[in-house]
Design a protein around this motif. Structure first.
Motif, mmCIF file in Angstrom:
data_model
loop_
_atom_site.group_PDB
_atom_site.id
_atom_site.type_symbol
_atom_site.label_atom_id
_atom_site.label_comp_id
_atom_site.label_asym_id
_atom_site.label_seq_id
_atom_site.Cartn_x
_atom_site.Cartn_y
_atom_site.Cartn_z
ATOM 1 N N LEU A 174 0.810 -1.232 -0.011
ATOM 2 C CA LEU A 174 0.205 0.068 0.099
ATOM 3 C C LEU A 174 0.844 1.012 -0.057
ATOM 4 O O LEU A 174 2.021 1.424 0.474
ATOM 5 N N GLY A 175 0.265 2.329 -0.590
ATOM 6 C CA GLY A 175 1.123 3.587 -0.581
ATOM 7 C C GLY A 175 0.506 4.574 -1.484
ATOM 8 O O GLY A 175 -0.627 4.510 -2.188
ATOM 9 N N ALA A 176 1.320 5.468 -1.705
ATOM 10 C CA ALA A 176 0.901 6.903 -2.522
ATOM 11 C C ALA A 176 0.695 6.457 -4.037
ATOM 12 O O ALA A 176 -0.435 7.067 -4.469
ATOM 13 N N GLU A 177 1.210 5.295 -4.488
ATOM 14 C CA GLU A 177 1.033 4.594 -5.723
ATOM 15 C C GLU A 177 -0.254 4.499 -6.082
ATOM 16 O O GLU A 177 -0.689 4.308 -7.252
ATOM 17 N N ARG A 178 -1.269 4.047 -5.158
ATOM 18 C CA ARG A 178 -2.156 3.661 -5.127
ATOM 19 C C ARG A 178 -3.479 4.643 -5.144
ATOM 20 O O ARG A 178 -4.572 4.479 -5.632
ATOM 21 N N VAL A 179 -3.037 5.812 -4.690
ATOM 22 C CA VAL A 179 -3.956 6.890 -4.244
ATOM 23 C C VAL A 179 -4.458 7.680 -5.537
ATOM 24 O O VAL A 179 -3.393 7.805 -6.337
ATOM 25 N N ARG A 180 -5.819 7.740 -5.499
ATOM 26 C CA ARG A 180 -6.152 8.368 -6.820
ATOM 27 C C ARG A 180 -7.008 9.654 -6.370
ATOM 28 O O ARG A 180 -7.672 9.568 -5.428
ATOM 29 N N ALA A 181 -7.465 10.581 -7.126
ATOM 30 C CA ALA A 181 -8.387 11.631 -7.130
ATOM 31 C C ALA A 181 -9.768 10.871 -7.285
ATOM 32 O O ALA A 181 -9.839 10.058 -7.715
ATOM 33 N N GLY A 182 -10.479 11.340 -6.007
ATOM 34 C CA GLY A 182 -11.893 10.726 -5.982
ATOM 35 C C GLY A 182 -11.844 9.690 -4.687
ATOM 36 O O GLY A 182 -13.106 9.221 -4.226
ATOM 37 N N ASP A 183 -10.825 9.436 -4.221
ATOM 38 C CA ASP A 183 -10.531 8.526 -3.278
ATOM 39 C C ASP A 183 -11.296 9.098 -1.612
ATOM 40 O O ASP A 183 -11.320 10.435 -1.624
ATOM 41 N N VAL A 184 -11.526 8.463 -0.767
ATOM 42 C CA VAL A 184 -12.404 8.895 0.349
ATOM 43 C C VAL A 184 -11.371 8.603 1.332
ATOM 44 O O VAL A 184 -10.570 7.744 1.692
ATOM 45 N N VAL A 185 -11.229 9.565 2.370
ATOM 46 C CA VAL A 185 -10.502 9.509 3.771
ATOM 47 C C VAL A 185 -11.299 9.310 4.933
ATOM 48 O O VAL A 185 -12.051 9.911 5.223
ATOM 49 N N ILE A 186 -10.959 8.188 5.632
ATOM 50 C CA ILE A 186 -11.719 7.782 6.720
ATOM 51 C C ILE A 186 -10.536 7.670 8.026
ATOM 52 O O ILE A 186 -9.590 7.377 7.906
ATOM 53 N N GLU A 247 -10.723 -3.238 -1.073
ATOM 54 C CA GLU A 247 -9.532 -2.380 -1.525
ATOM 55 C C GLU A 247 -9.176 -1.285 -0.699
ATOM 56 O O GLU A 247 -10.079 -0.506 -0.519
ATOM 57 N N ILE A 248 -8.095 -1.254 -0.123
ATOM 58 C CA ILE A 248 -7.542 -0.237 0.426
ATOM 59 C C ILE A 248 -6.374 0.441 -0.432
ATOM 60 O O ILE A 248 -5.543 -0.326 -0.873
ATOM 61 N N HIS A 249 -6.423 1.680 -0.378
ATOM 62 C CA HIS A 249 -5.270 2.343 -1.146
ATOM 63 C C HIS A 249 -3.896 2.625 -0.384
ATOM 64 O O HIS A 249 -2.873 2.751 -0.778
ATOM 65 N N ALA A 250 -4.353 3.327 0.872
ATOM 66 C CA ALA A 250 -3.237 3.646 1.674
ATOM 67 C C ALA A 250 -3.501 3.928 3.080
ATOM 68 O O ALA A 250 -4.879 3.957 3.331
ATOM 69 N N PHE A 251 -2.794 3.776 4.068
ATOM 70 C CA PHE A 251 -2.897 4.200 5.661
ATOM 71 C C PHE A 251 -2.022 5.111 5.795
ATOM 72 O O PHE A 251 -0.994 5.324 5.351
ATOM 73 N N PRO A 315 -11.065 3.676 -2.116
ATOM 74 C CA PRO A 315 -11.907 4.023 -3.280
ATOM 75 C C PRO A 315 -13.382 4.021 -2.767
ATOM 76 O O PRO A 315 -13.721 3.661 -1.540
ATOM 77 N N PRO A 316 -14.075 4.851 -3.259
ATOM 78 C CA PRO A 316 -15.627 5.242 -2.817
ATOM 79 C C PRO A 316 -16.383 3.928 -2.660
ATOM 80 O O PRO A 316 -16.989 3.864 -1.914
ATOM 81 N N GLU A 317 -16.143 2.898 -3.498
ATOM 82 C CA GLU A 317 -16.975 1.551 -3.414
ATOM 83 C C GLU A 317 -16.626 0.808 -2.051
ATOM 84 O O GLU A 317 -17.477 -0.062 -1.739
ATOM 85 N N SER A 318 -15.376 1.106 -1.459
ATOM 86 C CA SER A 318 -14.931 0.389 -0.424
ATOM 87 C C SER A 318 -15.387 1.084 0.926
ATOM 88 O O SER A 318 -15.119 0.550 2.245
ATOM 89 N N VAL A 319 -16.269 2.325 0.969
ATOM 90 C CA VAL A 319 -16.454 3.119 2.262
ATOM 91 C C VAL A 319 -17.323 2.466 3.260
ATOM 92 O O VAL A 319 -16.991 2.146 4.417
#
Length: 362
Positions: A174-186, A247-251, A315-319
């Protein structure tokens, strides 16, 4: 010449008590047994901890992750209160939650305890906290070192540090390489101050305000000392549960530097994390430090976690899945913000906007 002088210098006369060290090892053994994994080979007493790496055969390309940390000046609170069985919990949290940020499962830890004088019961209490923290993190405590340094530290002084190792499949990193515009921060709620910013907190509450650690604070529902010793929350198993379910993009582990600065470490160039202060109200301890210290918003935010100990970028679908899993695991979580394309109006990789819910800073 006296009889003692005729025998010459001894280690004990220099202030190092080997027998006390041996007794400390005996006392800590029962706690270390509680922080075990099937891959651990042997027990305490060797020159190195052993871990069976054949378990890595199930990985296509295993990446080892390593992290090290301490708990800073929070140890001064433990020493002042003569309560030493939680500081090790803080140590584990600082290490394993750095490992899990990249998706790594924490496997084992080693510790280093430096004391002015070995008091076996005190050392065993510290190790008890470390072992309990390892059990909460799902990792093993495979060894460590207790060093007695008379003359460098006072008889009641000590410091603790630790190092941990984890493993992650390369494709699951995981990390910055996976992060995309439109992702949600929890956001995941902190248990309190965790183990960062204690030099500031001690300066404001103990030095400037002259509060005592046994002072009852109505907002806390307990004494100041009890609040300041609240153990760091350990998120590693919670985060791993998320990675296995959706799916998780980053912590981002929120430690020294605060929420925005730590989240910015996993935000790629060209993107920006917008975090809304209005989505939560900081715990009373943060409000107290801010008010008593007459602190500016940005100053306290760059030092303390403000009640957010871990952040997931998804990503939004994982929220919905993420929030449901965290609720099932008794982790308070909420929608904190989103990831957008960076523009000239955005300050760096992450920033906080708006005002806190029910809490105003200067």
């Amino acid at each position: 010449m006296t009889s003692n002088e005729s025998r010459g210098a001894t280690y004990a006369a220099a202030g190092v008590d080997i027998e006390a060290g041996d007794r400390a090892v005996e006392l800590m053994k029962e706690w270390v047994k509680k922080a075990n994994r099937p891959e651990v080979v042997g027990g305490l007493g060797g020159f190195a901890g052993l871990f069976d790496a054949s378990a890595f055969k199930r990985y296509e390309r295993p990446l080892l992750a390593t992290a090290t940390d301490g708990v800073g000046t929070k140890v001064a609170i433990a020493q002042a209160m003569d309560k030493h069985d939680t500081i090790g919990h803080d140590l584990v949290g600082m290490v394993v939650d750095d490992l899990v940020v990249c998706g790594a499962e924490p496997l084992f830890m080693t510790d280093y305890i430096c004391v002015g004088k070995v008091v076996p019961e005190r050392v065993a209490a510290i190790v008890k906290g470390i072992a309990e923290g390892c059990a909460l993190a799902g990792c093993a405590l495979v060894g460590g070192e207790t060093a007695e340094h008379p003359g460098l530290l006072g008889p009641d002084d000590y410091d603790v540090a630790g190092a941990g190792t984890g493993v992650v499949e390369a494709d699951a990193l995981l990390g910055a390489e996976r992060v995309r515009a439109g992702d949600v921060v929890i956001a995941m709620a902190a248990s309190g101050l965790h183990s960062n910013g204690y030099s500031l907190v001690r300066h404001v509450l103990l030095n400037q305000a002259k509060w005592s650690l046994d002072r009852k604070v109505e907002e806390f529902g307990r004494t100041l000392g009890e609040e300041l010793l609240e153990p760091t929350r350990i998120y590693s198993l919670d985060c791993l549960a998320l990675t296995r379910a959706t799916e998780i993009h980053a912590f981002s582990h929120v430690t020294g530097g605060g929420l925005a600065a730590n989240l910015a470490r996993v935000i790629p160039v060209g993107l920006h994390a917008r975090l809304d202060r209005g989505t939560w109200s900081p715990l009373p301890v943060f409000q107290t430090v801010a008010k008593v210290g007459s602190m500016q918003t940005l100053e306290i935010e760059k030092t303390l976690n403000m009640g957010v100990g871990m952040v997931a970028v998804v990503p939004p679908e994982s929220v919905d899945t993420v929030l449901a899993i965290l609720e099932d695991r008794d982790v308070e979580a909420w929608l904190l913000g989103d990831i957008v394309d960076r523009t000239d109006e955005h300050d760096g990789g992450a920033a906080l906007y708006n005002a806190y819910d029910g809490f105003e800073l200067a």
